[in-house]
Design a protein around this motif. Sequence first.
Motif, PDB file in Angstrom:
ATOM      1  N   THR A 190      29.166  14.995  45.602  1.00 12.93           N
ATOM      2  CA  THR A 190      29.052  14.689  47.022  1.00 12.93           C
ATOM      3  C   THR A 190      29.663  15.826  47.831  1.00 12.93           C
ATOM      4  N   SER A 191      29.407  15.811  49.139  1.00 16.00           N
ATOM      5  CA  SER A 191      29.991  16.829  50.009  1.00 16.00           C
ATOM      6  C   SER A 191      31.517  16.771  49.983  1.00 16.00           C
ATOM      7  N   GLU A 192      32.055  15.544  49.890  1.00 21.19           N
ATOM      8  CA  GLU A 192      33.514  15.383  49.857  1.00 21.19           C
ATOM      9  C   GLU A 192      34.092  15.983  48.576  1.00 21.19           C
ATOM     10  N   THR A 193      33.408  15.723  47.456  1.00 27.68           N
ATOM     11  CA  THR A 193      33.868  16.284  46.188  1.00 27.68           C
ATOM     12  C   THR A 193      33.762  17.801  46.208  1.00 27.68           C
ATOM     13  N   PHE A 194      32.714  18.331  46.829  1.00 23.21           N
ATOM     14  CA  PHE A 194      32.537  19.771  46.958  1.00 23.21           C
ATOM     15  C   PHE A 194      33.721  20.382  47.708  1.00 23.21           C
ATOM     16  N   SER A 195      34.128  19.748  48.802  1.00 24.20           N
ATOM     17  CA  SER A 195      35.254  20.260  49.596  1.00 24.20           C
ATOM     18  C   SER A 195      36.543  20.261  48.773  1.00 24.20           C
ATOM     19  N   ARG A 196      36.731  19.189  47.993  1.00 27.84           N
ATOM     20  CA  ARG A 196      37.931  19.128  47.147  1.00 27.84           C
ATOM     21  C   ARG A 196      37.884  20.205  46.061  1.00 27.84           C
ATOM     22  N   ALA A 197      36.694  20.446  45.521  1.00 25.69           N
ATOM     23  CA  ALA A 197      36.546  21.479  44.485  1.00 25.69           C
ATOM     24  C   ALA A 197      36.857  22.856  45.056  1.00 25.69           C
ATOM     25  N   LEU A 198      36.379  23.107  46.271  1.00 24.25           N
ATOM     26  CA  LEU A 198      36.639  24.396  46.902  1.00 24.25           C
ATOM     27  C   LEU A 198      38.131  24.566  47.195  1.00 24.25           C
ATOM     28  N   LYS A 199      38.769  23.478  47.581  1.00 21.76           N
ATOM     29  CA  LYS A 199      40.213  23.527  47.835  1.00 21.76           C
ATOM     30  C   LYS A 199      40.968  23.820  46.546  1.00 21.76           C
ATOM     31  N   LYS A 200      40.518  23.211  45.444  1.00 26.29           N
ATOM     32  CA  LYS A 200      41.153  23.474  44.148  1.00 26.29           C
ATOM     33  C   LYS A 200      40.992  24.942  43.765  1.00 26.29           C
ATOM     34  N   LEU A 201      39.818  25.508  44.005  1.00 24.10           N
ATOM     35  CA  LEU A 201      39.586  26.912  43.659  1.00 24.10           C
ATOM     36  C   LEU A 201      40.415  27.861  44.523  1.00 24.10           C
ATOM     37  N   SER A 202      40.795  27.402  45.706  1.00 25.35           N
ATOM     38  CA  SER A 202      41.625  28.256  46.566  1.00 25.35           C
ATOM     39  C   SER A 202      42.967  28.547  45.905  1.00 25.35           C
ATOM     40  N   GLU A 203      43.411  27.648  45.028  1.00 21.94           N
ATOM     41  CA  GLU A 203      44.657  27.868  44.300  1.00 21.94           C
ATOM     42  C   GLU A 203      44.507  28.992  43.274  1.00 21.94           C
ATOM     43  N   LEU A 204      43.241  29.350  42.981  1.00 17.21           N
ATOM     44  CA  LEU A 204      42.955  30.391  41.999  1.00 17.21           C
ATOM     45  C   LEU A 204      42.477  31.676  42.673  1.00 17.21           C
ATOM     46  N   GLY A 205      42.722  31.795  43.961  1.00 18.81           N
ATOM     47  CA  GLY A 205      42.373  33.018  44.669  1.00 18.81           C
ATOM     48  C   GLY A 205      40.958  33.071  45.186  1.00 18.81           C
ATOM     49  N   VAL A 206      40.324  31.900  45.365  1.00 24.61           N
ATOM     50  CA  VAL A 206      38.968  31.839  45.925  1.00 24.61           C
ATOM     51  C   VAL A 206      39.089  31.474  47.400  1.00 24.61           C
ATOM     52  N   THR A 207      38.607  32.345  48.284  1.00 26.69           N
ATOM     53  CA  THR A 207      38.757  32.133  49.713  1.00 26.69           C
ATOM     54  C   THR A 207      37.418  32.220  50.435  1.00 26.69           C
ATOM     55  N   GLN A 208      37.371  31.610  51.633  1.00 27.04           N
ATOM     56  CA  GLN A 208      36.148  31.610  52.438  1.00 27.04           C
ATOM     57  C   GLN A 208      36.265  32.606  53.588  1.00 27.04           C
ATOM     58  N   HIS A 209      35.135  33.271  53.896  1.00 29.64           N
ATOM     59  CA  HIS A 209      35.097  34.235  54.986  1.00 29.64           C
ATOM     60  C   HIS A 209      33.770  34.111  55.721  1.00 29.64           C
ATOM     61  N   SER A 210      33.693  34.695  56.911  1.00 31.51           N
ATOM     62  CA  SER A 210      32.465  34.657  57.732  1.00 31.51           C
ATOM     63  C   SER A 210      31.980  33.221  57.922  1.00 31.51           C
ATOM     64  N   ASN A 211      32.893  32.377  58.396  1.00 27.37           N
ATOM     65  CA  ASN A 211      32.586  30.968  58.641  1.00 27.37           C
ATOM     66  C   ASN A 211      32.083  30.250  57.390  1.00 27.37           C
ATOM     67  N   GLY A 212      32.627  30.627  56.261  1.00 28.16           N
ATOM     68  CA  GLY A 212      32.282  29.955  55.017  1.00 28.16           C
ATOM     69  C   GLY A 212      31.019  30.455  54.355  1.00 28.16           C
ATOM     70  N   ARG A 213      30.381  31.498  54.914  1.00 25.55           N
ATOM     71  CA  ARG A 213      29.136  31.999  54.331  1.00 25.55           C
ATOM     72  C   ARG A 213      29.385  33.014  53.218  1.00 25.55           C
ATOM     73  N   ILE A 214      30.605  33.534  53.146  1.00 18.24           N
ATOM     74  CA  ILE A 214      30.979  34.467  52.092  1.00 18.24           C
ATOM     75  C   ILE A 214      32.181  33.895  51.344  1.00 18.24           C
ATOM     76  N   ILE A 215      32.082  33.831  50.018  1.00 21.23           N
ATOM     77  CA  ILE A 215      33.189  33.374  49.189  1.00 21.23           C
ATOM     78  C   ILE A 215      33.747  34.570  48.439  1.00 21.23           C
TER      79      ILE A 215
END
Length: 246
Positions: A190-215
């Motif tokens: 789901t979209s909610e699970t996707f957001s949580r997954a992205l937040k988890k990846l942020s702990e591993l140095g994965v960040t969002q840029h250009s309004n989320g269009r570039i990871i």
Amino acid sequence: MTKDIERISGVLRFARYFRTWPQEDILELASLCEWVRFEADTMMIRADEPAEALYLIVNGHVELSYKDGEGKNGVIDLLGDGQLVGECALAPDGHYAVSLKTLEATTAIRIDGLLFSKFLSAHFDRALTMMSVMTERLCQMLRQTEELKCRSAAQRLGIYLLADAVPIDDVHETPLTIEKSALARKLGMTSETFSRALKKLSELGVTQHSNGRIIRISDAEMLADWCGLSDSERKEGQENAFQAVI
């Protein structure tokens, strides 16, 4: 008409389904095709309707879906440039098994199913090529199903991001060419699970840029380790090596 055939053949010869075909066969196939364009959110194929044509996606993204016994929609996959859909049209009196909807304005090459079937009957080597590529695609879908069961949501997302990552300076960047809600459906969440997954990846140095269009991935090797990718999956040397396991 001649210009259309030349234009279509120019696209067909770079598609993985036809890239090994001789030019005369590609030109003959092109004569069975036509350019089509669909607006966003348009049904290209409906499940259970007579299968009359195959479509090679030239530009755009489409969503492959089905309905379960309770009438609920389920997403099988998201497909983009160079993908072939509607293979049921090669079966005599076949019906589409799934539905296909555009996620954005999409250009495709429509291949008449009956005429293409007759073409393959008369060109045995070309038929074997089609069978080989379609079997490869089926195996990829089976691997994707296995991954949905064996890896966490964050790991699946991490693998997807690694698949399209491009090295830039000391990091890797992945452009998101489709909406996050569509990507979530592709990865079975789901979209909610996707957001949580992205937040988890942020702990591993994965960040969002250009309004989320570039990871941006700060350490691709570390992320690959965390996602559980084996050395063979990383170094097998084929195109989109990471993509093969999602």
